[in-house]
Write an enzyme that holds these catalytic residues in place. Structure first.
Site, PDB file in Angstrom:
ATOM      1  N   HIS A   1       0.859  -1.191  -0.162  1.00  0.00           N
ATOM      2  CA  HIS A   1       0.141  -0.002   0.134  1.00  0.00           C
ATOM      3  C   HIS A   1       0.775   1.448  -0.110  1.00  0.00           C
ATOM      4  CE1 HIS A   1      -3.655  -2.528   1.639  1.00  0.00           C
ATOM      5  NE2 HIS A   1      -3.591  -2.546   0.451  1.00  0.00           N
TER       6      HIS A   1
ATOM      7  N   THR B   1      -3.882  -8.125  10.960  1.00  0.00           N
ATOM      8  CA  THR B   1      -4.515  -7.428   9.703  1.00  0.00           C
ATOM      9  C   THR B   1      -6.095  -8.427  10.075  1.00  0.00           C
ATOM     10  OG1 THR B   1      -4.850  -7.499   7.652  1.00  0.00           O
ATOM     11  CG2 THR B   1      -3.637  -9.216   8.132  1.00  0.00           C
TER      12      THR B   1
END
Ligand code: OAD
Length: 230
Positions: A104, A171
């Site tokens: 990301h 996550t």
């Protein structure tokens, strides 16, 4: 050498003082994704977007890697370790991990808004309106925003397929395509999941769920994996 692929999310950096996104005190409780983390937000109010990431960068400069980041470096003594992180912080690198792929983007870098190949390190915490690339366009944070393509996802999928052991840390697996990487793991291999909160794990073969914070669960798992190699 056996290959261990580690997929990390915001939880691995939580004990370094970096806020996660979807926990009760997470960033997305305070900000709307649409206001700060999309290309439309950047077009509507670039100042607000820059401020949001400037704040994140300021906090990152004060943060240090924690026991989980350091334990993953130890693992390199006996395994070929590839980290795939959704995090935009550089705490894995600062701990000393050699192979880190940032799905990301990276908070400490800026990118030209007209040429994706022009990427610069950011000196300090602030990226400002008027900071331009060599072609004269405004620099944007080097972050993959919601709705944007994830250029490294193909590479991440290939690396995931090569894993002999796969570890997921901190996550929520809510954001695609990153969350879809788990479908590329070979079913037969050992998988470990480290997270202090309940996670959906039904139907996943050979999975050990370690319900701990990363700072406790990762060093313990690393010890175990290193002993298995003795
Ligand atoms: P989330 O905030 O969605 O999930 C954080 C996970 O970490 C949750 O499962 C928590 O239970 C867990 N957690 C919290 N504290 C922990 C600790 N001390 N140790 C281990 N786990 C802990 O964060 P991500 O899944 O990383 O993308 O979010 C994915 C993406 O969504 C981010 O990369 C970001 C975000 O919007 C972009 O900005 C593009």
């Amino acid at each position: 050498m056996k290959k261990i692929v580690v997929l990390t999310g915001a939880g691995v950096s939580q004990e370094s003082g970096i806020r996660t996104f979807r926990d009760s005190d997470g960033l997305w409780e305070e900000y709307r994704i649409e206001d700060v983390a999309t290309y439309e937000a950047w077009e509507n109010d670039p100042q607000l977007v820059l401020e949001f990431y400037n704040q994140r960068r300021k906090q990152l400069l004060e943060a240090k890697p924690n026991l989980a980041h350091y334990a993953l470096v130890e693992l390199e003594k006996k395994y070929d370790v590839q980290i795939i992180t959704q995090n935009v912080d550089d705490l894995h690198e600062r701990a000393g991990s050699k192979k880190v792929l940032h799905l990301h983007g990276e908070l400490k870098k800026s990118r030209s808004s007209i040429d994706d190949s022009i990427i610069y390190p950011i000196d300090g915490w602030e990226l400002k309106l008027g900071d331009l690339c060599e072609k004269g366009s405004q620099l944007r944070p080097h972050i993959v925003w919601f709705g944007e393509a994830v250029p490294l996802i193909e590479l991440a999928a290939r690396l995931t397929e090569q894993a002999d052991i796969f570890i997921v840390i901190g996550t929520s697996l809510n954001v695609y395509p990153a969350a879809g990487l788990v479908h590329y793991i070979k079913p037969v291999i050992k998988k470990y999941l480290i997270d202090p909160n309940d996670c959906k794990t039904d139907g996943i073969e050979n999975l050990t769920f370690i319900k701990e914070k990363a700072g406790v669960g990762v060093p313990a798992l690393v010890d175990q994996l290193l002993k298995e190699k003795e």
